[in-house]
Scaffold this active site. Structure first.
Site, PDB file in Angstrom:
ATOM      1  N   LYS A  34       0.823  -1.219   0.000  1.00  0.00           N
ATOM      2  CA  LYS A  34       0.000   0.000   0.000  1.00  0.00           C
ATOM      3  C   LYS A  34       0.855   1.266   0.000  1.00  0.00           C
ATOM      4  O   LYS A  34       0.416   2.309  -0.457  1.00  0.00           O
ATOM      5  CB  LYS A  34      -0.965  -0.011   1.175  1.00  0.00           C
ATOM      6  CG  LYS A  34      -2.014  -1.102   1.006  1.00  0.00           C
ATOM      7  CD  LYS A  34      -3.083  -1.057   2.066  1.00  0.00           C
ATOM      8  CE  LYS A  34      -4.179  -2.066   1.794  1.00  0.00           C
ATOM      9  NZ  LYS A  34      -3.743  -3.476   1.932  1.00  0.00           N
TER      10      LYS A  34
HETATM   11  C1  LIG Z   1      -4.347  -4.562   1.240  1.00  0.00           C
HETATM   12  C2  LIG Z   1      -3.565  -5.816   1.122  1.00  0.00           C
HETATM   13  C3  LIG Z   1      -3.937  -6.847   0.217  1.00  0.00           C
HETATM   14  C4  LIG Z   1      -5.184  -6.759  -0.647  1.00  0.00           C
HETATM   15  O1  LIG Z   1      -5.058  -5.811  -1.688  1.00  0.00           O
HETATM   16  P1  LIG Z   1      -6.372  -5.326  -2.498  1.00  0.00           P
HETATM   17  O2  LIG Z   1      -5.891  -4.223  -3.358  1.00  0.00           O
HETATM   18  O3  LIG Z   1      -7.326  -4.853  -1.432  1.00  0.00           O
HETATM   19  O4  LIG Z   1      -6.890  -6.485  -3.249  1.00  0.00           O
HETATM   20  C5  LIG Z   1      -3.111  -7.968   0.116  1.00  0.00           C
HETATM   21  N1  LIG Z   1      -2.016  -8.100   0.892  1.00  0.00           N
HETATM   22  C6  LIG Z   1      -1.640  -7.154   1.778  1.00  0.00           C
HETATM   23  C7  LIG Z   1      -0.436  -7.380   2.615  1.00  0.00           C
HETATM   24  C8  LIG Z   1      -2.397  -5.976   1.926  1.00  0.00           C
HETATM   25  O5  LIG Z   1      -2.017  -5.051   2.831  1.00  0.00           O
END
Ligand SMILES: *Cc1c(COP(=O)(O)O)cnc(C)c1O
Length: 466
Positions: A112
Site C-alpha cells: 500500500k
Molecule cells: C491490502 C492488502 C492486500 C489486498 O489488496 P487489495 O488491493 O485490497 O486487493 C493484500 N495483501 C496485503 C499485505 C495488503 O495489505
C-alpha cells in the site's frame, strides 16, 4: 481526459478533484473516460528506465495537465527515494519462469506504500494550490492505518486521525502507527472492536454539517489515484521480463480487488498480460465467482492473512463497469440488486469472457503455512501469509509454462512474524531502518466507545491547525 462515475449519475471531474473526492457522489467509483495506450515501441523504450522515470511516463497521461510535469516528477522522485531498495520493486526468481515481485520496500513494509506515499504528496500539492486543508479520518484493524499515517505525516495541508481497537492489533502494527510523533498525526485507541471504530468513522462522514465544517476526507482503497500508482509496477515487471516481445502473467493476493484491477488497467494500456490469477484465503467470494459466475456474500472469517479478510471487494465494480460496456445505468441496477439480495449472477457468455483472463484460487491457513514452509525450503525466501497465497495461486493455476508467472509479494514477512515462525521455525527480523521499532516511544489517546467523545476530539485536532 476527464473522469466519470461507474454509476453514471455524478458529475465528470478532472484528476485533481477525483483525487480529493474519493467516492463519487452517486455512490460509484471514478474511472478515466479515455484510457492512455502505449505502443510496442513505447513499451520497448520502458525497459531501461528507473522506477521513478517509468512512473512518470505511465501516470502523466492520467493527470491531463492538472499537475505540472516537473512538479509531478519531483513528487514521484521524492516518494520512491524513501524506499529501502534501489530497484523500488525488485523481481526475485523462485524457479523456472516463476517470479516474485517484492512490493514491501516502503516505509510500512506493505504494498500500500507504493500508492499511498505518492497520494500524501499529491493531496498536499493539490490542497495548497486550492488554498484548502483536510482532516483525514480512518479506522484500521492494523495495516491500512500505518500506511496512511506514514503517507500523511508532516504534510502541511493535512491532519490525520486513525482509530484502532485498543489492544486488538498486533504489536508491530500498533507501533508502526503510534511511534509517529508528527504534530499532524493522532492515534485513537478506542475501547471497542474494529467494527466499533468503523461505525464511528461512518457516523462522522454521515453527519454532513460535521463532515463539511471539518473538511473530513478519506484515503481508502477506492481512490482512483491509488489504482493509478499501482499500475506502474506491472509495467516495471512486464518490461523487465520481456514485454512487449513476450507476454506475462500475474498472481495477486486479493482483498478489495484494487491491486489486481491495476493489472487489468495495465493490460488495457497495452501491456501483454496473459493470465491474472486472483488468490484468496477462506474468504473466497471471488474464487467462487470465477468458478461459477455467481457472486454471493458470506460471513467474514479471520485468517492468517487479515488484509484479505473481506467479503465484498469494492473495486470489483470498476471491472464490472468494463464488462457492462461502460453502461452506468445497467451497473447501477446490478449493484442495487446485489445490495438487496446479497448475490448476483452473470450469464454464460460473460463468464467465458471473464475466465479467458481471470482465474481464482483459494488457500486456507494450513495450506498457507505449508506454502511458506515449502518456499523457504526450496529457495530460502521467507514469505508473509498474503504473499504465500499469491505464489500458491500462480503455481496452481498457470496454463502455460513458457509465460513468466509473477506473484506479488504484498507484505514483508516481519509484519506477520508469528505465522511465519509457526510455518518455518524462523522468526523474520525487521529490516534495519525499523529495527528499533520496539524501543521507540509511543503516543496515542485512549477514548471511550462514545461518538460524542470522538467527535469532540476530532474537532479539537482540526481546530488546532485550522
Ligand atoms: C491490502 C492488502 C492486500 C489486498 O489488496 P487489495 O488491493 O485490497 O486487493 C493484500 N495483501 C496485503 C499485505 C495488503 O495489505
Amino acid at each position: 481526459m476527464s473522469y466519470h462515475s461507474t454509476r453514471g449519475q455524478a458529475p465528470a471531474l478532472a484528476f485533481d478533484d477525483v483525487l480529493l473526492a474519493g467516492l463519487a457522489r452517486d455512490g460509484g467509483l471514478y474511472l478515466p473516460s479515455q484510457w492512455p495506450h502505449f505502443s510496442k515501441e513505447e513499451l520497448a523504450s520502458f525497459a531501461g528506465l528507473s522506477y521513478p522515470e517509468l512512473a512518470v511516463r505511465v501516470m502523466l497521461p492520467f493527470l491531463d495537465g492538472t499537475i505540472a510535469e516537473d512538479d509531478f516528477a519531483r513528487m514521484v522522485a521524492e516518494t520512491y527515494a524513501g524506499f529501502g531498495h534501489a530497484a523500488v520493486a525488485p523481481l526475485k526468481q523462485l524457479g523456472r519462469n516463476d517470479w516474485l515481485l517484492e512490493l514491501f520496500h516502503g516505509p510500512t513494509l506493505a504494498f500500500k506504500d507504493y500508492a499511498l506515499q505518492l497520494l500524501g504528496r499529491l493531496f498536499d500539492h493539490v490542497l495548497a494550490k486550492k488554498g484548502r486543508r483536510v482532516t483525514i479520518v480512518g479506522a484500521t484493524s492494523g495495516d491500512t492505518g500505518s500506511a496512511a499515517i506514514e503517507a500523511c505525516r508532516d504534510r502541511a495541508a493535512v491532519d490525520i486521525i486513525i482509530l484502532h481497537p485498543k489492544g486488538r492489533t498486533s504489536e508491530v502494527q500498533r507501533r508502526q502507527m503510534t511511534t509517529v510523533m508528527s504534530s499532524n498525526v493522532r492515534n485513537i485507541a478506542l475501547e471497542g472492536t474494529f467494527d466499533d471504530c468503523q461505525d464511528m468513522v461512518k457516523a462522522m462522514f454521515n453527519d454532513e454539517p460535521f463532515r463539511d465544517r471539518l473538511n473530513l476526507s478519506a484515503v481508502n482503497s477506492i481512490n482512483w489515484a491509488r489504482i493509478m500508482a499501482q499500475i506502474v509496477y506491472y509495467f516495471a515487471a512486464g518490461t523487465a521480463l520481456g514485454a512487449p516481445h513476450r507476454p506475462i502473467s500475474f498472481a495477486v493476493p486479493t482483498g478489495n480487488f484494487g491491486n489486481v484491477y491495476a493489472a487489468f488497467a495495465a493490460r488495457r494500456m497495452g501491456l501483454p498480460v496473459n493470465q491474472l490469477v486472483v488468490g484468496s484465503n477462506t474468504n473466497d467470494i471471488l474464487t467462487r465467482f470465477f468458478d461459477s459466475g455467481r457472486m454471493s456474500k458470506g460471513e467474514v472469517v479471520p485468517t492468517l492473512s487479515p488484509s484479505m479478510d473481506i467479503q465484498v471487494s469494492s473495486n470489483f465494480e470498476r471491472y464490472l463497469f468494463d464488462l457492462f460496456c461502460e453502461d452506468g445505468a445497467r451497473l447501477r441496477d446490478f449493484m442495487e440488486r446485489f445490495r438487496r439480495d446479497g448475490a448476483f449472477e452473470v450469464g454464460e457468455t460473460m463468464q467465458t469472457s471473464i475466465a479467458s483472463l481471470f482465474q481464482g484460487y483459494r488457500l486456507d491457513d494450513e495450506g498457507t503455512k505449508r506454502v511458506i514452509r515449502q518456499v523457504y525450503e526450496e529457495t530460502g525466501e521467507l514469505l508473509d501469509p498474503h504473499s504465500a497465497i499469491g505464489v500458491a495461486a500462480g503455481r496452481a493455476r498457470r496454463r502455460d509454462r513458457a509465460t513468466p508467472m509473477v506473484a506479488l509479494a504484498t507484505a514483508h514477512a516481519a509484519k506477520f512474524p508469528d505465522a511465519v515462525e509457526a510455518a518455518t521455525g524462523v522468526r523474520p527480523a525487521l529490516p534495519e531502518r525499523l529495527a528499533d521499532l520496539y524501543d521507540r516511544p509511543e503516543r496515542y489517546d485512549v477514548l471511550p466507545n462514545d461518538l460524542e467523545a470522538v467527535k469532540d476530539y476530532v474537532r479539537q485536532v482540526a481546530g488546532v491547525n485550522a
